[in-house]
Design a protein around this motif. Structure first.
Motif, PDB file in Angstrom:
ATOM      1  N   ARG A  76      38.847  37.909  40.173  1.00 42.08           N
ATOM      2  CA  ARG A  76      39.441  38.950  39.745  1.00 42.08           C
ATOM      3  C   ARG A  76      38.856  40.452  39.599  1.00 42.08           C
ATOM      4  O   ARG A  76      39.440  41.303  39.526  1.00 42.08           O
ATOM      5  N   LYS A  77      37.629  40.069  39.457  1.00 37.96           N
ATOM      6  CA  LYS A  77      36.544  41.339  39.075  1.00 37.96           C
ATOM      7  C   LYS A  77      36.378  42.112  40.359  1.00 37.96           C
ATOM      8  O   LYS A  77      36.061  41.332  41.471  1.00 37.96           O
ATOM      9  N   PRO A  78      36.590  43.556  40.198  1.00 40.02           N
ATOM     10  CA  PRO A  78      36.453  44.160  41.543  1.00 40.02           C
ATOM     11  C   PRO A  78      34.801  44.317  41.632  1.00 40.02           C
ATOM     12  O   PRO A  78      33.850  44.247  41.004  1.00 40.02           O
ATOM     13  N   VAL A  79      34.490  44.430  43.194  1.00 36.05           N
ATOM     14  CA  VAL A  79      33.031  44.281  43.663  1.00 36.05           C
ATOM     15  C   VAL A  79      32.614  45.563  44.380  1.00 36.05           C
ATOM     16  O   VAL A  79      33.641  46.095  44.816  1.00 36.05           O
ATOM     17  N   GLY A  80      31.331  45.706  44.370  1.00 33.70           N
ATOM     18  CA  GLY A  80      30.818  46.733  45.389  1.00 33.70           C
ATOM     19  C   GLY A  80      31.196  48.029  44.628  1.00 33.70           C
ATOM     20  O   GLY A  80      31.840  48.485  43.783  1.00 33.70           O
ATOM     21  N   VAL A  81      30.563  49.211  45.581  1.00 35.50           N
ATOM     22  CA  VAL A  81      30.686  50.444  45.440  1.00 35.50           C
ATOM     23  C   VAL A  81      31.989  50.916  45.333  1.00 35.50           C
ATOM     24  O   VAL A  81      32.429  51.707  44.316  1.00 35.50           O
ATOM     25  N   PHE A  82      32.934  50.567  46.284  1.00 39.37           N
ATOM     26  CA  PHE A  82      34.171  50.964  46.302  1.00 39.37           C
ATOM     27  C   PHE A  82      35.103  50.091  45.534  1.00 39.37           C
ATOM     28  O   PHE A  82      36.235  50.235  45.506  1.00 39.37           O
ATOM     29  N   ARG A  83      34.526  49.145  44.479  1.00 41.17           N
ATOM     30  CA  ARG A  83      35.515  48.303  43.660  1.00 41.17           C
ATOM     31  C   ARG A  83      36.365  47.719  44.490  1.00 41.17           C
ATOM     32  O   ARG A  83      37.812  47.503  43.860  1.00 41.17           O
ATOM     33  N   PHE A  84      36.155  46.700  45.423  1.00 45.11           N
ATOM     34  CA  PHE A  84      37.248  45.993  46.204  1.00 45.11           C
ATOM     35  C   PHE A  84      37.476  44.930  45.182  1.00 45.11           C
ATOM     36  O   PHE A  84      37.009  44.247  44.477  1.00 45.11           O
ATOM     37  N   ARG A  85      38.993  44.643  45.379  1.00 42.93           N
ATOM     38  CA  ARG A  85      39.542  43.734  44.658  1.00 42.93           C
ATOM     39  C   ARG A  85      40.214  42.336  45.771  1.00 42.93           C
ATOM     40  O   ARG A  85      40.532  43.014  46.850  1.00 42.93           O
ATOM     41  N   ALA A  86      40.276  41.349  45.183  1.00 37.05           N
ATOM     42  CA  ALA A  86      40.758  40.365  46.005  1.00 37.05           C
ATOM     43  C   ALA A  86      42.295  40.465  45.819  1.00 37.05           C
ATOM     44  O   ALA A  86      42.956  40.408  44.712  1.00 37.05           O
ATOM     45  N   ASN A  87      42.933  40.540  46.920  1.00 38.94           N
ATOM     46  CA  ASN A  87      44.594  40.455  46.614  1.00 38.94           C
ATOM     47  C   ASN A  87      44.958  38.855  47.010  1.00 38.94           C
ATOM     48  O   ASN A  87      45.076  38.650  48.005  1.00 38.94           O
ATOM     49  N   VAL A  88      45.108  38.312  45.750  1.00 36.90           N
ATOM     50  CA  VAL A  88      45.368  36.777  45.745  1.00 36.90           C
ATOM     51  C   VAL A  88      46.425  36.579  44.770  1.00 36.90           C
ATOM     52  O   VAL A  88      46.646  37.426  43.655  1.00 36.90           O
ATOM     53  N   ASP A  89      46.883  35.419  44.558  1.00 35.39           N
ATOM     54  CA  ASP A  89      47.664  34.979  43.898  1.00 35.39           C
ATOM     55  C   ASP A  89      47.214  33.550  43.366  1.00 35.39           C
ATOM     56  O   ASP A  89      46.954  32.988  44.443  1.00 35.39           O
ATOM     57  N   PHE A  90      47.310  33.166  42.211  1.00 35.89           N
ATOM     58  CA  PHE A  90      46.501  31.888  41.628  1.00 35.89           C
ATOM     59  C   PHE A  90      47.698  30.974  41.478  1.00 35.89           C
ATOM     60  O   PHE A  90      48.814  31.189  41.074  1.00 35.89           O
ATOM     61  N   VAL A  91      47.539  29.537  42.173  1.00 34.26           N
ATOM     62  CA  VAL A  91      48.513  28.382  41.836  1.00 34.26           C
ATOM     63  C   VAL A  91      47.733  27.641  41.199  1.00 34.26           C
ATOM     64  O   VAL A  91      47.078  26.979  41.518  1.00 34.26           O
ATOM     65  N   ASP A  92      48.303  27.303  39.859  1.00 33.46           N
ATOM     66  CA  ASP A  92      47.883  26.397  38.968  1.00 33.46           C
ATOM     67  C   ASP A  92      48.923  25.467  38.473  1.00 33.46           C
ATOM     68  O   ASP A  92      49.477  25.491  37.558  1.00 33.46           O
ATOM     69  N   ASP A  93      48.971  24.464  39.462  1.00 36.45           N
ATOM     70  CA  ASP A  93      50.121  23.616  39.360  1.00 36.45           C
ATOM     71  C   ASP A  93      49.740  22.181  39.513  1.00 36.45           C
ATOM     72  O   ASP A  93      49.291  21.769  40.715  1.00 36.45           O
ATOM     73  N   ILE A  94      49.858  21.354  38.642  1.00 34.52           N
ATOM     74  CA  ILE A  94      49.396  20.002  38.534  1.00 34.52           C
ATOM     75  C   ILE A  94      49.863  19.038  39.799  1.00 34.52           C
ATOM     76  O   ILE A  94      49.308  18.000  40.245  1.00 34.52           O
TER      77      ILE A  94
END
Length: 140
Positions: A31-49
């Motif tokens: 979830r943490k933005p990275v780099g000079v341009f503060r890139f974010r990952a466009n993801v959805d987390f699935v936490d399902d047993i």
């Protein structure tokens, strides 16, 4: 086992439930933005047993027929049990199942570049280190 959900964003799918602290840390890093341009990952987390312990072959069978993403990220037992949390990145293009591992802090660049076809899966897979993990491209 139920089908992998269709989502707007790329999926980060939890398949190991043995280490809650590792899962939470992995999610925070992604979830943490990275780099000079503060890139974010466009993801959805699935936490399902329901997805506990699925294999790559099972994953490929559980994908909807017209699944819209070209790859998926698995948080498996290897990822939750090793330092640096090496995630499994699985290529879904034509259901190839090719794979490589990557540390969570590289997910932003991987997702951004693969999702817009700026780079190919092979460029990341061929840039893993001697332990088979992508930790970023070498700086020139």
């Amino acid at each position: 086992m139920k089908r992998i959900p269709e989502t707007e964003n790329l999926l980060v799918l939890r398949t190991d439930f043995s280490n809650q602290a590792a899962w939470e840390r992995i999610c925070a890093i992604i979830r943490k933005p990275v780099g000079v341009f503060r890139f974010r990952a466009n993801v959805d987390f699935v936490d399902d047993i329901e997805y506990a312990g699925i294999t790559k072959d099972q994953l490929l069978e559980l994908l909807p027929k017209e699944y819209s993403h070209s790859f998926i990220i698995l948080v498996d037992r290897t990822a939750t049990s090793l330092p640096n949390y090496p995630l499994l990145i699985v290529d879904l293009y034509e259901r190839s199942g090719r794979e490589f591992r990557a540390i969570p802090s590289q997910v932003q660049g991987i997702e951004n570049n693969l999702s817009i076809a700026n780079m190919d899966f092979e460029e990341f897979a061929e840039s893993v280190d001697e332990s088979g993990v992508f930790r970023g491209f070498p700086r020139s």
